[in-house]
Scaffold this motif. Structure first.
Motif, PDB file in Angstrom:
ATOM      1  N   SER A 199     -28.365 -26.233  46.114  1.00 46.52           N
ATOM      2  CA  SER A 199     -29.422 -26.846  45.649  1.00 46.52           C
ATOM      3  C   SER A 199     -29.552 -25.196  44.329  1.00 46.52           C
ATOM      4  O   SER A 199     -29.895 -24.419  44.350  1.00 46.52           O
TER       5      SER A 199
ATOM      6  N   SER B  57     -25.844 -28.998  43.874  1.00 47.49           N
ATOM      7  CA  SER B  57     -24.127 -29.446  43.279  1.00 47.49           C
ATOM      8  C   SER B  57     -23.386 -28.217  44.133  1.00 47.49           C
ATOM      9  O   SER B  57     -24.117 -28.299  45.453  1.00 47.49           O
ATOM     10  N   HIS B  58     -22.093 -28.255  44.123  1.00 47.21           N
ATOM     11  CA  HIS B  58     -21.086 -27.755  44.866  1.00 47.21           C
ATOM     12  C   HIS B  58     -21.343 -28.258  46.778  1.00 47.21           C
ATOM     13  O   HIS B  58     -21.760 -27.901  46.827  1.00 47.21           O
ATOM     14  N   LEU B  59     -21.074 -30.155  46.564  1.00 50.35           N
ATOM     15  CA  LEU B  59     -21.239 -30.263  47.562  1.00 50.35           C
ATOM     16  C   LEU B  59     -19.859 -30.310  48.149  1.00 50.35           C
ATOM     17  O   LEU B  59     -18.963 -30.798  47.346  1.00 50.35           O
ATOM     18  N   TRP B  60     -19.951 -29.786  49.487  1.00 46.73           N
ATOM     19  CA  TRP B  60     -18.616 -29.778  50.628  1.00 46.73           C
ATOM     20  C   TRP B  60     -18.831 -29.842  51.516  1.00 46.73           C
ATOM     21  O   TRP B  60     -20.062 -29.695  52.311  1.00 46.73           O
TER      22      TRP B  60
ATOM     23  N   LYS C  73     -14.943 -32.976  49.538  1.00 47.07           N
ATOM     24  CA  LYS C  73     -16.746 -33.230  48.768  1.00 47.07           C
ATOM     25  C   LYS C  73     -17.043 -33.908  49.585  1.00 47.07           C
ATOM     26  O   LYS C  73     -16.289 -34.762  49.632  1.00 47.07           O
TER      27      LYS C  73
ATOM     28  N   TYR D 145     -23.986 -27.960  50.689  1.00 47.85           N
ATOM     29  CA  TYR D 145     -24.358 -28.043  49.229  1.00 47.85           C
ATOM     30  C   TYR D 145     -25.230 -26.701  48.943  1.00 47.85           C
ATOM     31  O   TYR D 145     -25.539 -26.366  49.415  1.00 47.85           O
TER      32      TYR D 145
END
Length: 127
Positions: free
Chosen positions: A27, A34-37, A53, A25
């Motif tokens: 931070s 955010s941008h959790l992959w 995600k 992710y």
């Protein structure tokens, strides 16, 4: 802004099949990042697509089959692939170099028990 990436080995309890998944992710200063992959990088255990995600859920995280967390379908149970229990919030930021954390979980679509192991640091992968 910081980018975090954790190597996670997922193993089925009954058949002992495993795979390696990178969970990452970005931070951006928000409390949960955010941008959790996630992305599968190796192994024989097939639990669904090769990337998607993830999100915090109850006492752990869920890996989903969608690439769009803004889509309302993200929150439906049909998209949930794996549940990794007892993963602390902001786990990547809390882990020390060479630290390993372990736990159990569930392959949601087959109702199969799994175990998981997270390691930090990892080799970067192309996203």
């Amino acid at each position: 802004m910081a980018v975090w990436q954790i190597e996670t080995t997922i193993t089925t309890i009954n058949t002992n099949l495993s795979c390696t998944v990178m969970i990452g992710y970005v931070s951006d200063g928000s409390p949960l990042g955010s941008h959790l992959w996630w992305q599968k990088v190796a192994g024989r255990y097939q639990f669904g697509p090769k990337s998607g995600k993830w999100g915090y859920w109850r006492d752990g995280i869920i890996l989903t089959r969608t690439a769009n967390t803004n889509d309302p379908v993200f929150s439906t149970s049909a998209n949930v692939l794996l549940v990794l229990s007892i993963v602390p919030r902001n786990f990547a930021e809390k882990m020390l170099p060479l630290e390993i954390i372990r736990g159990f979980g569930r392959h949601y679509t087959t109702n199969e028990d799994i175990s998981w192991e997270m390691k930090f640091p990892t080799m970067p992968i192309k996203k």
